[in-house]
Scaffold this motif. Structure first.
Motif, PDB file in Angstrom:
ATOM      1  N   GLU A  12       0.828  -1.207   0.000  1.00  0.00           N
ATOM      2  CA  GLU A  12       0.000   0.000   0.000  1.00  0.00           C
ATOM      3  C   GLU A  12       0.866   1.261   0.000  1.00  0.00           C
ATOM      4  N   GLU A  13       1.956   1.227   0.743  1.00  0.00           N
ATOM      5  CA  GLU A  13       2.860   2.378   0.747  1.00  0.00           C
ATOM      6  C   GLU A  13       3.567   2.523  -0.599  1.00  0.00           C
ATOM      7  N   ALA A  14       3.905   1.399  -1.228  1.00  0.00           N
ATOM      8  CA  ALA A  14       4.476   1.476  -2.576  1.00  0.00           C
ATOM      9  C   ALA A  14       3.502   2.158  -3.527  1.00  0.00           C
ATOM     10  N   GLN A  15       2.227   1.820  -3.406  1.00  0.00           N
ATOM     11  CA  GLN A  15       1.222   2.461  -4.248  1.00  0.00           C
ATOM     12  C   GLN A  15       1.151   3.967  -3.962  1.00  0.00           C
ATOM     13  N   HIS A  16       1.214   4.330  -2.695  1.00  0.00           N
ATOM     14  CA  HIS A  16       1.182   5.741  -2.317  1.00  0.00           C
ATOM     15  C   HIS A  16       2.377   6.487  -2.910  1.00  0.00           C
ATOM     16  N   ARG A  17       3.546   5.879  -2.860  1.00  0.00           N
ATOM     17  CA  ARG A  17       4.743   6.530  -3.419  1.00  0.00           C
ATOM     18  C   ARG A  17       4.650   6.601  -4.938  1.00  0.00           C
ATOM     19  N   ALA A 343       8.090   3.456  -7.496  1.00  0.00           N
ATOM     20  CA  ALA A 343       8.607   4.079  -6.278  1.00  0.00           C
ATOM     21  C   ALA A 343      10.127   4.105  -6.240  1.00  0.00           C
ATOM     22  N   SER A 344      10.771   2.981  -6.645  1.00  0.00           N
ATOM     23  CA  SER A 344      12.228   2.887  -6.453  1.00  0.00           C
ATOM     24  C   SER A 344      12.923   2.044  -7.502  1.00  0.00           C
ATOM     25  N   GLY A 345      12.359   1.900  -8.683  1.00  0.00           N
ATOM     26  CA  GLY A 345      13.030   1.132  -9.720  1.00  0.00           C
ATOM     27  C   GLY A 345      13.205  -0.324  -9.343  1.00  0.00           C
ATOM     28  N   GLU A 346      14.320  -0.897  -9.761  1.00  0.00           N
ATOM     29  CA  GLU A 346      14.596  -2.304  -9.486  1.00  0.00           C
ATOM     30  C   GLU A 346      14.537  -2.607  -7.999  1.00  0.00           C
ATOM     31  N   ARG A 347      15.085  -1.704  -7.210  1.00  0.00           N
ATOM     32  CA  ARG A 347      15.084  -1.910  -5.757  1.00  0.00           C
ATOM     33  C   ARG A 347      13.658  -1.959  -5.213  1.00  0.00           C
ATOM     34  N   GLY A 348      12.762  -1.158  -5.797  1.00  0.00           N
ATOM     35  CA  GLY A 348      11.377  -1.157  -5.347  1.00  0.00           C
ATOM     36  C   GLY A 348      10.662  -2.457  -5.671  1.00  0.00           C
ATOM     37  N   VAL A 349      10.962  -3.058  -6.822  1.00  0.00           N
ATOM     38  CA  VAL A 349      10.378  -4.354  -7.162  1.00  0.00           C
ATOM     39  C   VAL A 349      10.846  -5.409  -6.172  1.00  0.00           C
ATOM     40  N   GLN A 350      12.131  -5.387  -5.872  1.00  0.00           N
ATOM     41  CA  GLN A 350      12.670  -6.337  -4.908  1.00  0.00           C
ATOM     42  C   GLN A 350      12.067  -6.103  -3.529  1.00  0.00           C
ATOM     43  N   ASN A 351      11.817  -4.843  -3.183  1.00  0.00           N
ATOM     44  CA  ASN A 351      11.188  -4.495  -1.912  1.00  0.00           C
ATOM     45  C   ASN A 351       9.798  -5.139  -1.815  1.00  0.00           C
ATOM     46  N   VAL A 352       9.013  -5.046  -2.886  1.00  0.00           N
ATOM     47  CA  VAL A 352       7.679  -5.639  -2.892  1.00  0.00           C
ATOM     48  C   VAL A 352       7.763  -7.152  -2.717  1.00  0.00           C
ATOM     49  N   LEU A 353       8.667  -7.785  -3.426  1.00  0.00           N
ATOM     50  CA  LEU A 353       8.813  -9.241  -3.303  1.00  0.00           C
ATOM     51  C   LEU A 353       9.236  -9.632  -1.889  1.00  0.00           C
ATOM     52  N   SER A 354      10.095  -8.830  -1.277  1.00  0.00           N
ATOM     53  CA  SER A 354      10.525  -9.093   0.091  1.00  0.00           C
ATOM     54  C   SER A 354       9.358  -8.964   1.071  1.00  0.00           C
ATOM     55  N   ILE A 355       8.504  -7.974   0.848  1.00  0.00           N
ATOM     56  CA  ILE A 355       7.313  -7.799   1.697  1.00  0.00           C
ATOM     57  C   ILE A 355       6.420  -9.028   1.613  1.00  0.00           C
ATOM     58  N   LEU A 356       6.193  -9.517   0.410  1.00  0.00           N
ATOM     59  CA  LEU A 356       5.335 -10.689   0.240  1.00  0.00           C
ATOM     60  C   LEU A 356       5.950 -11.921   0.889  1.00  0.00           C
TER      61      LEU A 356
END
Length: 389
Positions: A12-17, A343-356
């Motif tokens: 949800e925060e990724a969506q906000h960013r 939100a953060s490019g490649e790092r943001g995609v990895q962030n989402v996967l880490s959250i899941l």
């Protein structure tokens, strides 16, 4: 861990960013659904109706999340779903591939992607190539052969897309190209998002709307609407076409877009390896139930004859676990990783996967499960009339 400038705690925060960073039209293109957006909304809302039956003692200190999907070993039951032209970041699908490789999950690449399959295949070996039924059989097979040569391990045939462009609540206009006229038209909203613009300018230019994976033999890639025109001009596929392409491909083959048990059985008859229960993110026939509602009926219809994955509305690791408890082998995510990339490019995609990944582990702990493979329908509570068979 609290969120920081370089790390967010929830999807949800990724969506906000993403909303803060992207030009309005680009952001709205990510969240739009067909007509009233009923299906897009239900894809997400349906997960909230599913509740848990947790355990409180004899819990497992370590939980196993690894599985296999279409012959690929992955670290968790989450696949990157193929999505078309990605104008949220200049690195596009290559950035997504690198993040997926870092987290050891498989990736689906759209034939309408903004990056060539060769570049994406070089970034990640666990790649599935997604195709629409566009053009002649000869052309379709040539595109599949190109994907195989680029390293694709499986094929995804998408049938859950009619491209109904009506949005009762206002979908943004999509230009057919970025020329001077369109640059002037969209300039006010782009200039309000200088960080997004600067990212593109540093990469050497503005977003391209070409579709390189539809081009063959040195052809000039069509733009998005040219590709759409090719699709519109192609006769609609039959079950015979599905069986033909599956046979010609010869390897792992997923049919994406199933919501009915009878269609699921037809897919099995056509010889597919896997089925994706999907509503194309709410971008097909509006009023179709959220994908998770259709999942149990499809699973019951096919048993263990094929792998069943689910695509639509996944925002948390607990959503992944709910889908697996209802019989899914894995889930696919779309908007969630696009918000992360915005939100953060490649790092943001990895962030989402880490959250899941973290959410999956937490849900397994609460349910007293040592592995994602131990999940059953006894772990969840469904309200009356939840499923749509």
């Amino acid at each position: 861990m609290a969120s920081t400038r370089d790390w967010f705690e929830t999807v949800e925060e990724a969506q906000h960013r993403a909303r803060k960073r992207l030009p309005r039209s680009v952001y709205l293109a990510l969240v739009a659904g067909t007509e009233k957006g009923l299906t897009a909304g239900d894809n997400v809302a349906a997960f909230d109706e599913i509740t848990w039956r947790p355990h409180v003692a004899d819990l497992h200190a370590k939980r196993e999340t690894a599985t296999t999907v279409m012959g690929q070993e992955v670290s968790m039951p989450v696949l990157v779903s193929p999505t078309g032209v990605q104008a949220v970041h200049p690195d596009g699908e290559v950035a997504v591939a690198r993040a997926a490789a870092a987290e050891d999950v498989a990736m689906g690449l759209s034939s309408f992607a903004s990056k060539p399959v060769e570049e994406v295949g070089a970034a990640h070996s666990k790649l599935f190539f997604q195709m629409y039924w566009v053009g002649s059989r000869e052309t379709i097979l040539a595109r599949a052969d190109r994907a195989r040569a680029a390293g694709a391990k499986g094929l995804i045939m998408t049938l859950d897309w009619s491209f109904a462009s009506r949005r009762d609540w206002g979908s943004p206009p999509i230009p057919d190209k970025i020329d001077l006229k369109n640059a002037v038209k969209f300039a006010p909203e782009v200039l309000r998002k200088p960080r997004w613009l600067a990212t593109y300018l540093r990469s050497g230019g503005i977003p391209e709307l070409s579709v390189p994976n539809l081009a063959l033999g040195g052809e000039e890639p069509p733009n998005f609407f040219g590709a759409y025109g090719q699709w519109m001009g192609t006769p609609l596929p039959t079950w015979e076409d599905v069986a033909w392409l599956r046979q010609q491909w010869g390897g792992p083959f997923m049919l994406k877009g199933i919501t009915r048990p009878d269609d699921a059985r037809r897919a099995v008859d056509a010889g597919v390896s896997a089925i994706s229960v999907s509503t194309h993110g709410g971008n097909n026939l509006d009023g179709t139930p959220g994908a998770i509602r259709s999942l149990p009926g499809v699973v019951d219809a096919v048993g263990d004859q094929v792998e069943v994955v689910m695509d639509g509305g996944v925002r948390r690791g607990s959503d992944v676990v709910k889908a697996m408890a209802l019989g899914a082998r894995a889930v696919m995510i779309g908007r969630a990783y696009l918000w992360g990339m915005a939100a953060s490019g490649e790092r943001g995609v990895q962030n989402v996967l880490s959250i899941l990944r973290q959410g999956i582990d937490e849900a397994l702990l609460g349910l007293g499960k040592a592995s994602v493979h131990d999940l059953t329908r006894e772990d969840v509570v469904l309200p009356p009339h939840f499923t749509r068979d």
